[in-house]
Design a protein around this motif. Structure first.
Motif, PDB file in Angstrom:
ATOM      1  N   ILE A  66       0.848  -1.199   0.000  1.00  0.00           N
ATOM      2  CA  ILE A  66       0.000   0.000   0.000  1.00  0.00           C
ATOM      3  C   ILE A  66       0.880   1.244   0.000  1.00  0.00           C
ATOM      4  O   ILE A  66       0.647   2.194  -0.762  1.00  0.00           O
ATOM      5  CB  ILE A  66      -0.982  -0.013   1.190  1.00  0.00           C
ATOM      6  CG1 ILE A  66      -2.036  -1.105   0.999  1.00  0.00           C
ATOM      7  CG2 ILE A  66      -1.652   1.351   1.368  1.00  0.00           C
ATOM      8  CD1 ILE A  66      -2.913  -1.358   2.210  1.00  0.00           C
ATOM      9  N   GLU A  67       1.916   1.249   0.827  1.00  0.00           N
ATOM     10  CA  GLU A  67       2.849   2.380   0.884  1.00  0.00           C
ATOM     11  C   GLU A  67       3.490   2.629  -0.482  1.00  0.00           C
ATOM     12  O   GLU A  67       3.535   3.769  -0.968  1.00  0.00           O
ATOM     13  CB  GLU A  67       3.929   2.101   1.924  1.00  0.00           C
ATOM     14  CG  GLU A  67       4.992   3.155   2.030  1.00  0.00           C
ATOM     15  CD  GLU A  67       6.118   2.761   2.965  1.00  0.00           C
ATOM     16  OE1 GLU A  67       7.248   3.205   2.726  1.00  0.00           O
ATOM     17  OE2 GLU A  67       5.873   1.991   3.923  1.00  0.00           O
ATOM     18  N   GLU A  68       3.949   1.579  -1.130  1.00  0.00           N
ATOM     19  CA  GLU A  68       4.583   1.713  -2.443  1.00  0.00           C
ATOM     20  C   GLU A  68       3.604   2.253  -3.480  1.00  0.00           C
ATOM     21  O   GLU A  68       3.935   3.151  -4.262  1.00  0.00           O
ATOM     22  CB  GLU A  68       5.149   0.368  -2.909  1.00  0.00           C
ATOM     23  CG  GLU A  68       6.332  -0.107  -2.105  1.00  0.00           C
ATOM     24  CD  GLU A  68       6.714  -1.558  -2.396  1.00  0.00           C
ATOM     25  OE1 GLU A  68       6.189  -2.149  -3.369  1.00  0.00           O
ATOM     26  OE2 GLU A  68       7.527  -2.102  -1.631  1.00  0.00           O
ATOM     27  N   VAL A  76      -5.353   2.454  -3.593  1.00  0.00           N
ATOM     28  CA  VAL A  76      -5.437   1.011  -3.360  1.00  0.00           C
ATOM     29  C   VAL A  76      -6.815   0.717  -2.787  1.00  0.00           C
ATOM     30  O   VAL A  76      -7.225   1.323  -1.798  1.00  0.00           O
ATOM     31  CB  VAL A  76      -4.343   0.535  -2.369  1.00  0.00           C
ATOM     32  CG1 VAL A  76      -4.496  -0.943  -2.066  1.00  0.00           C
ATOM     33  CG2 VAL A  76      -2.952   0.846  -2.900  1.00  0.00           C
ATOM     34  N   THR A  77      -7.522  -0.218  -3.427  1.00  0.00           N
ATOM     35  CA  THR A  77      -8.840  -0.619  -2.944  1.00  0.00           C
ATOM     36  C   THR A  77      -8.800  -2.090  -2.575  1.00  0.00           C
ATOM     37  O   THR A  77      -8.397  -2.931  -3.376  1.00  0.00           O
ATOM     38  CB  THR A  77      -9.914  -0.391  -4.027  1.00  0.00           C
ATOM     39  OG1 THR A  77      -9.930   0.999  -4.351  1.00  0.00           O
ATOM     40  CG2 THR A  77     -11.291  -0.811  -3.536  1.00  0.00           C
ATOM     41  N   LEU A  78      -9.174  -2.390  -1.347  1.00  0.00           N
ATOM     42  CA  LEU A  78      -9.269  -3.763  -0.866  1.00  0.00           C
ATOM     43  C   LEU A  78     -10.749  -4.063  -0.658  1.00  0.00           C
ATOM     44  O   LEU A  78     -11.382  -3.495   0.236  1.00  0.00           O
ATOM     45  CB  LEU A  78      -8.487  -3.934   0.437  1.00  0.00           C
ATOM     46  CG  LEU A  78      -7.005  -3.561   0.372  1.00  0.00           C
ATOM     47  CD1 LEU A  78      -6.365  -3.658   1.747  1.00  0.00           C
ATOM     48  CD2 LEU A  78      -6.269  -4.434  -0.623  1.00  0.00           C
ATOM     49  N   ARG A  79     -11.292  -4.930  -1.489  1.00  0.00           N
ATOM     50  CA  ARG A  79     -12.720  -5.244  -1.430  1.00  0.00           C
ATOM     51  C   ARG A  79     -13.084  -5.740  -0.035  1.00  0.00           C
ATOM     52  O   ARG A  79     -12.403  -6.566   0.551  1.00  0.00           O
ATOM     53  CB  ARG A  79     -13.049  -6.308  -2.474  1.00  0.00           C
ATOM     54  CG  ARG A  79     -14.511  -6.522  -2.683  1.00  0.00           C
ATOM     55  CD  ARG A  79     -14.775  -7.464  -3.804  1.00  0.00           C
ATOM     56  NE  ARG A  79     -13.550  -8.221  -4.090  1.00  0.00           N
ATOM     57  CZ  ARG A  79     -13.510  -9.457  -4.531  1.00  0.00           C
ATOM     58  NH1 ARG A  79     -14.607 -10.091  -4.765  1.00  0.00           N
ATOM     59  NH2 ARG A  79     -12.388 -10.079  -4.746  1.00  0.00           N
ATOM     60  N   SER A  83     -10.732   1.844   0.616  1.00  0.00           N
ATOM     61  CA  SER A  83      -9.744   2.429  -0.285  1.00  0.00           C
ATOM     62  C   SER A  83      -8.797   3.351   0.463  1.00  0.00           C
ATOM     63  O   SER A  83      -9.222   4.115   1.332  1.00  0.00           O
ATOM     64  CB  SER A  83     -10.437   3.254  -1.374  1.00  0.00           C
ATOM     65  OG  SER A  83     -11.267   2.441  -2.140  1.00  0.00           O
ATOM     66  N   PHE A  84      -7.534   3.293   0.072  1.00  0.00           N
ATOM     67  CA  PHE A  84      -6.502   4.182   0.585  1.00  0.00           C
ATOM     68  C   PHE A  84      -6.134   5.141  -0.539  1.00  0.00           C
ATOM     69  O   PHE A  84      -5.939   4.713  -1.683  1.00  0.00           O
ATOM     70  CB  PHE A  84      -5.252   3.399   0.995  1.00  0.00           C
ATOM     71  CG  PHE A  84      -5.491   2.446   2.127  1.00  0.00           C
ATOM     72  CD1 PHE A  84      -5.264   2.831   3.440  1.00  0.00           C
ATOM     73  CD2 PHE A  84      -5.948   1.162   1.889  1.00  0.00           C
ATOM     74  CE1 PHE A  84      -5.485   1.955   4.486  1.00  0.00           C
ATOM     75  CE2 PHE A  84      -6.172   0.273   2.920  1.00  0.00           C
ATOM     76  CZ  PHE A  84      -5.937   0.669   4.225  1.00  0.00           C
ATOM     77  N   LYS A 112     -11.074   5.378   3.047  1.00  0.00           N
ATOM     78  CA  LYS A 112     -12.530   5.405   2.949  1.00  0.00           C
ATOM     79  C   LYS A 112     -13.022   3.967   3.041  1.00  0.00           C
ATOM     80  O   LYS A 112     -12.702   3.134   2.198  1.00  0.00           O
ATOM     81  CB  LYS A 112     -12.981   6.035   1.631  1.00  0.00           C
ATOM     82  CG  LYS A 112     -14.485   6.127   1.553  1.00  0.00           C
ATOM     83  CD  LYS A 112     -14.946   6.890   0.348  1.00  0.00           C
ATOM     84  CE  LYS A 112     -16.462   6.991   0.448  1.00  0.00           C
ATOM     85  NZ  LYS A 112     -17.120   7.182  -0.758  1.00  0.00           N
ATOM     86  N   ALA A 113     -13.770   3.682   4.077  1.00  0.00           N
ATOM     87  CA  ALA A 113     -14.248   2.317   4.315  1.00  0.00           C
ATOM     88  C   ALA A 113     -15.180   1.861   3.200  1.00  0.00           C
ATOM     89  O   ALA A 113     -15.958   2.643   2.654  1.00  0.00           O
ATOM     90  CB  ALA A 113     -14.975   2.241   5.654  1.00  0.00           C
TER      91      ALA A 113
END
Length: 164
Positions: A66-68, A76-79, A83-84, A112-113
């Motif tokens: 995520i940092e990279e 970055v979105t993790l279902r 999202s970050f 954002k959740a």
């Protein structure tokens, strides 16, 4: 499960003549920080059967990735999680060509959740921590004591329902 809260008196700074009102304020149930990646890894391991060390390594690598990605200007979105994203800012300039990299800075990384995660947490509801745990005894009124007893009765009923 429900989200715990306490009750605090606040003044509305925009209306000085208005009396102070009582509001619900979220209360974390731990002294410092929250669950760690080790705690989360152990719970994930229990649910999935993976070794806790493997899950912890995956979580650590996820943070690095995520940092990279954010550092490269991507979101970055993790279902099921959210999202970050990043936000940048700079002071104002008269000409667009004057907005150079050395004058631009990261203002924040935000999360954002996921909508379904937010809905699931909202369904958990809320519960008030009994007044007796955070109000001085001399400030407890009869109504507050009765409200505490009602909360305790409801919790006992819920515990009894879970056991049957």
């Amino acid at each position: 499960m429900a989200i715990p809260y306490i009750v605090c008196r606040k003044v509305d700074a925009t209306k000085k003549e208005k009396p102070q009102l009582w509001y619900a304020v979220g209360k974390k149930m731990q002294k410092k920080s929250g669950r760690t990646e080790r705690d989360v890894a152990h719970r994930v391991a229990q649910r999935t059967g993976f070794h806790p060390g493997v899950v912890e390594a995956v979580l650590a690598a996820t943070g690095e990735i995520i940092e990279e990605e954010l550092s490269d200007g991507r979101s970055v979105t993790l279902r099921g999680i959210g999202s970050f994203q990043t936000a940048v800012t700079s002071k104002g300039f008269e000409h667009p060509e004057d907005v150079l990299p050395h004058s631009v800075r990261l203002s924040r990384v935000y999360f954002k959740a996921d909508r379904m995660l937010t809905l699931a947490v909202k369904r958990a509801g809320c519960h008030r921590i009994p007044f007796k745990y955070y109000f001085p005894k001399e400030l407890l009124t009869k109504k507050m004591e009765l409200a505490d007893k009602q909360v305790e009765r409801e919790e006992d009923e819920m515990d009894g329902a879970e056991c049957s």
